[in-house]
Enzyme design. Structure first.
Site, PDB file in Angstrom:
ATOM      1  N   ASP A   7      14.642  14.068  64.806  1.00 24.40           N
ATOM      2  CA  ASP A   7      15.056  15.445  65.060  1.00 24.40           C
ATOM      3  C   ASP A   7      15.070  16.252  63.768  1.00 24.40           C
ATOM      4  O   ASP A   7      14.526  17.366  63.705  1.00 24.40           O
ATOM      5  CB  ASP A   7      16.442  15.450  65.714  1.00 24.40           C
TER       6      ASP A   7
ATOM      7  N   GLU B 110      -0.878  38.912  64.728  1.00 21.70           N
ATOM      8  CA  GLU B 110      -1.787  37.785  64.546  1.00 21.70           C
ATOM      9  C   GLU B 110      -1.095  36.522  64.039  1.00 21.70           C
ATOM     10  O   GLU B 110      -1.495  35.411  64.392  1.00 21.70           O
ATOM     11  CB  GLU B 110      -2.912  38.173  63.568  1.00 21.70           C
TER      12      GLU B 110
ATOM     13  N   GLY C 234      20.681  24.865  75.688  1.00 21.46           N
ATOM     14  CA  GLY C 234      21.650  24.851  76.770  1.00 21.46           C
ATOM     15  C   GLY C 234      21.274  25.725  77.951  1.00 21.46           C
ATOM     16  O   GLY C 234      21.453  25.335  79.111  1.00 21.46           O
TER      17      GLY C 234
ATOM     18  N   ALA D 243      26.502  26.895  73.729  1.00 20.46           N
ATOM     19  CA  ALA D 243      25.445  26.860  74.739  1.00 20.46           C
ATOM     20  C   ALA D 243      25.302  25.476  75.362  1.00 20.46           C
ATOM     21  O   ALA D 243      25.219  25.342  76.589  1.00 20.46           O
ATOM     22  CB  ALA D 243      24.117  27.304  74.120  1.00 20.46           C
ATOM     23  N   GLN D 244      25.284  24.421  74.537  1.00 19.78           N
ATOM     24  CA  GLN D 244      25.160  23.074  75.079  1.00 19.78           C
ATOM     25  C   GLN D 244      26.432  22.637  75.791  1.00 19.78           C
ATOM     26  O   GLN D 244      26.379  22.028  76.866  1.00 19.78           O
ATOM     27  CB  GLN D 244      24.821  22.070  73.971  1.00 19.78           C
TER      28      GLN D 244
ATOM     29  N   GLU E  82       1.682  36.061  68.358  1.00 18.54           N
ATOM     30  CA  GLU E  82       0.767  35.302  69.210  1.00 18.54           C
ATOM     31  C   GLU E  82       0.981  33.794  69.128  1.00 18.54           C
ATOM     32  O   GLU E  82       0.369  33.039  69.899  1.00 18.54           O
ATOM     33  CB  GLU E  82      -0.682  35.663  68.874  1.00 18.54           C
TER      34      GLU E  82
ATOM     35  N   SER F  47      35.261  31.081  72.960  1.00 21.07           N
ATOM     36  CA  SER F  47      34.834  29.903  73.715  1.00 21.07           C
ATOM     37  C   SER F  47      35.926  29.436  74.672  1.00 21.07           C
ATOM     38  O   SER F  47      35.646  29.045  75.813  1.00 21.07           O
ATOM     39  CB  SER F  47      34.455  28.765  72.760  1.00 21.07           C
TER      40      SER F  47
ATOM     41  N   SER G  79     -11.106  30.799  72.577  1.00 24.99           N
ATOM     42  CA  SER G  79     -12.549  31.008  72.409  1.00 24.99           C
ATOM     43  C   SER G  79     -13.175  29.899  71.574  1.00 24.99           C
ATOM     44  O   SER G  79     -12.488  29.213  70.803  1.00 24.99           O
ATOM     45  CB  SER G  79     -12.808  32.356  71.733  1.00 24.99           C
TER      46      SER G  79
ATOM     47  N   HIS H 265      23.681  14.563  69.483  1.00 25.87           N
ATOM     48  CA  HIS H 265      22.885  14.406  68.260  1.00 25.87           C
ATOM     49  C   HIS H 265      23.631  13.424  67.379  1.00 25.87           C
ATOM     50  O   HIS H 265      24.840  13.552  67.176  1.00 25.87           O
ATOM     51  CB  HIS H 265      22.721  15.759  67.562  1.00 25.87           C
TER      52      HIS H 265
END
Length: 326
Positions: free
Chosen positions: A189, A225, A132, A26-27, A229, A51, A250, A106
Site C-alpha cells: 500500500d 492534456e 468509504g 469516510a471509512q 485527461e 464525527s 488512437s 491498514h
C-alpha cells in the site's frame, strides 16, 4: 492467490458480539453502516465533535473511545495512522482482555509497532480496496467492494472466521476478498501510494504541465492534456486493463506510448523504486513520517500550501469549473 466469496464466510462468527468502530470518517461511517445493515451490533467510539454528531445522527450509540473499547468484543480502529499509537495506549489498551479482537483496515500501526498488542488478543485486518463512499455505494446497490483480510494474531483460533464474517458484513466477499499478511498489505500500500498513485502520478502530471507552459503553450490546454485527461485513460485501464486501453486510443497515441514512454521513465526509475521499497520495508519511511507527525507535520503543511499556489492547481480550478452544473 485464491479469491474468497460469500460462501466461504459465515456471519454467525459475529453472533453475540459487539463491534466498536473507533473513528467515524469516510471509512468508519461506511463500514459501520454496512455492518449494521448486515445485522451486526455496532457501536461508535469517537471524541466529541463533528464525527460524534454525525454518528449520532446516523442512529448509532456513540460514546468515548475508552467506553467503546470496554464494551466491545471487537475493536475496529479506523483512525489516521499517526494517531493509532497514542489513542491505543491511552484509551484502548487499558480495556483489553483475553478473547477480545483488535481490527484495522491498514496494518501500519502493527507492522511498525506503534501498537504492540498483548499475546492473548486476536489481531485481524479487514480492508476494503476502495474509498468509504464507494464501499457504501456498492453495498447499497447489492454488490460489494473487493477487499483484503489478514490474521496477525490468533490465540483464540477463531480470528480468521471473524475477519471473514466482518468482510461479509461489509459486502466485501460479494466483490471478492484476498487473504494476505499485514506486512504485505502495509508495504504494498505504501509503495503504491508513494511511487505510482500519488507520488509518481502527481509529479508526472506537474512536470508535464510545467514543460508545456514553460514552452509557451496555453496553461489551460496543458492542464487538459496532462491532468484532466488522465481520468479517461485510468477509467479505460480500470475497466479493461492496459491492453484494452491501447485498443481504444488512437494508433498514434499507442505508438507514442512505446516510442517515448521508456525515454521519460527509463529502467533507472525501477531501480529508484527498489530503493523506495527498501525504505518502506526497513521502517525508515514510517520513522520519518511519525517523527514529522509528532512535530505537528510542519513539512507536510508547507508542501500542501505550496501545492495550493502551484499554477497547475490554479488553472485546474478554472478548468474544473467548466464542468460544474449550474
Amino acid at each position: 492467490m485464491d479469491i474468497i466469496h460469500d460462501n466461504a464466510a459465515d456471519l454467525s462468527a459475529l453472533n453475540g458480539k459487539t463491534v466498536a468502530v473507533i473513528g467515524y470518517g469516510a471509512q468508519g461511517r461506511a463500514q459501520a453502516l454496512c455492518m449494521r445493515d448486515s445485522g451486526v451490533n455496532v457501536i461508535i467510539g469517537v471524541r466529541p465533535g463533528k464525527s460524534f454528531d454525525a454518528a449520532a445522527q446516523d442512529g448509532f450509540q456513540v460514546m468515548s473511545v475508552a467506553e467503546a473499547a470496554e464494551k466491545a468484543d471487537i475493536i475496529h480502529i479506523l483512525l489516521p495512522d499517526e494517531s493509532h499509537g497514542a489513542v491505543y495506549e491511552a484509551e484502548i489498551k487499558p480495556h483489553l482482555k483475553a478473547g477480545k479482537t483488535l481490527c484495522c483496515s491498514h496494518g501500519f500501526a502493527y507492522v511498525f509497532n506503534t501498537i504492540v498488542p498483548p499475546a492473548d488478543v486476536d489481531v485481524i485486518m479487514v480492508a476494503p480496496k476502495g474509498p468509504g463512499t464507494e464501499v457504501r455505494r456498492v453495498f447499497e446497490e447489492g454488490f460489494g467492494c473487493p477487499g483484503l483480510i489478514a490474521v496477525h494474531q490468533n490465540p483464540s483460533g477463531k480470528a480468521r472466521d471473524v475477519a471473514l464474517a466482518m468482510a461479509k458484513a461489509e459486502g466485501l466477499t460479494r466483490g471478492g476478498v484476498l487473504e494476505c499478511t499485514m506486512a504485505q498489505e502495509t508495504y504494498e500500500d505504501l509503495f503504491g501510494e508513494q511511487n505510482v498513485l500519488c507520488g509518481g502520478l502527481v509529479d508526472l502530471m506537474k512536470y508535464g504541465f510545467e514543460t508545456l507552459t514553460e514552452a509557451g503553450y496555453p496553461p489551460e490546454m496543458a492542464y487538459f492534456e496532462c491532468v484532466h485527461e488522465a481520468k479517461l485513460i485510468v477509467d479505460l485501464i480500470y475497466n479493461g486493463g492496459i491492453q484494452k486501453m491501447n485498443s481504444v486510443i488512437s494508433n498514434t497515441a499507442e505508438f507514442g506510448e512505446y516510442y517515448n514512454g521508456p525515454q521519460i521513465l527509463p529502467a533507472e526509475v525501477k531501480e529508484r523504486m527498489k530503493e523506495s521499497l527498501k525504505r518502506i520495508e526497513s521502517g525508515k519511511f514510517a520513522k520519518d513520517w511519525l517523527e514529522e507527525a509528532a512535530k505537528g507535520a510542519p513539512n507536510l503543511k508547507a508542501k500542501r500550501e505550496a501545492l495550493g499556489q502551484h499554477p497547475v492547481e490554479i488553472v485546474g480550478a478554472k478548468i474544473r469549473s467548466l464542468f460544474e452544473r449550474n
